[in-house]
Design an enzyme around this catalytic site. Sequence first.
Site, PDB file in Angstrom:
ATOM      1  N   SER A 192     -25.817   2.872  13.084  1.00  0.00           N
ATOM      2  CA  SER A 192     -24.562   2.436  13.724  1.00  0.00           C
ATOM      3  C   SER A 192     -24.765   1.118  14.472  1.00  0.00           C
ATOM      4  O   SER A 192     -24.840   0.093  13.831  1.00  0.00           O
ATOM      5  CB  SER A 192     -23.913   3.501  14.601  1.00  0.00           C
ATOM      6  OG  SER A 192     -23.303   4.505  13.769  1.00  0.00           O
ATOM      7  N   HIS A 198     -24.451  -6.611  26.926  1.00  0.00           N
ATOM      8  CA  HIS A 198     -23.631  -7.657  27.561  1.00  0.00           C
ATOM      9  C   HIS A 198     -24.133  -7.842  28.986  1.00  0.00           C
ATOM     10  O   HIS A 198     -24.179  -6.871  29.743  1.00  0.00           O
ATOM     11  CB  HIS A 198     -22.148  -7.250  27.595  1.00  0.00           C
ATOM     12  CG  HIS A 198     -21.591  -6.907  26.248  1.00  0.00           C
ATOM     13  ND1 HIS A 198     -21.387  -7.847  25.271  1.00  0.00           N
ATOM     14  CD2 HIS A 198     -21.222  -5.731  25.700  1.00  0.00           C
ATOM     15  CE1 HIS A 198     -20.914  -7.256  24.176  1.00  0.00           C
ATOM     16  NE2 HIS A 198     -20.801  -5.975  24.411  1.00  0.00           N
ATOM     17  N   CYS A 205     -25.684   7.790  14.509  1.00  0.00           N
ATOM     18  CA  CYS A 205     -25.315   9.020  13.804  1.00  0.00           C
ATOM     19  C   CYS A 205     -26.391  10.089  13.959  1.00  0.00           C
ATOM     20  O   CYS A 205     -26.213  11.218  13.512  1.00  0.00           O
ATOM     21  CB  CYS A 205     -25.063   8.726  12.325  1.00  0.00           C
ATOM     22  SG  CYS A 205     -26.460   7.956  11.507  1.00  0.00           S
TER      23      CYS A 205
END
Lengths: 116, 116
Positions: A63, A68, A83
Amino acid sequence: MSSLGFHYVWDVYNCAFDAIALVSPVEKLMDDIIQSSSLTLIDKKFNQFAPHGVTGIYLLEESHLSAHSWPENGYIALDLFSCIALDDSTKIKNIIEDHLGQVRIEERKIERGIIG
Amino acid sequence: MSSLGFHYVWDVYNCAFDAIALVSPVEKLMDDIIQSSSLTLIDKKFNQFAPHGVTGIYLLEESHLSAHSWPENGYIALDLFSCIALDDSTKIKNIIEDHLGQVRIEERKIERGIIG
């Protein structure tokens, strides 16, 4: 009931400015998270904000991993969406501390896609 | 108290298989979310799983948008992480419905990086 996706959210406070201001140290942290978790990197992209601050996005076979940073606030947001559940998310917290030192980590785990 | 990041989580159930199986329809949905929200795309990457299932990652000036689909379960996970709060997240839900039809959307908003 089971979930399709396992979403780990780490809000990391009290980071040193230089540890999260530029792509290079954030990339090293993200690489270490991927390698330690046996996740499979497909591609990665960064955005270096001027004069400081970083966005990093890793596209994974499982995934994604994102980062940030707000160096002026000593804060970095890390998200791993997978997953496959992590065996032990404590390992990731240890890696974050190895890279960022004495920080405060708030961890959340969100089960995504509840079925059954 | 204020937050640095605004993280919108949409868990979307009861999707039609064909609406989320391949990159093309998922990309159209993601493009529409970006355009309707006046977000700024820097780069985008996709992974097409075989035989079906999609990961999409958009690197934004404001942070990121991600999608992960499980067509066999009629489920897609959408996340928007932004340094700017959305004026109205209902607009995004309407776009999801425009693309995916009669689905069930579970929305969460997570404030990331609490300061002050």
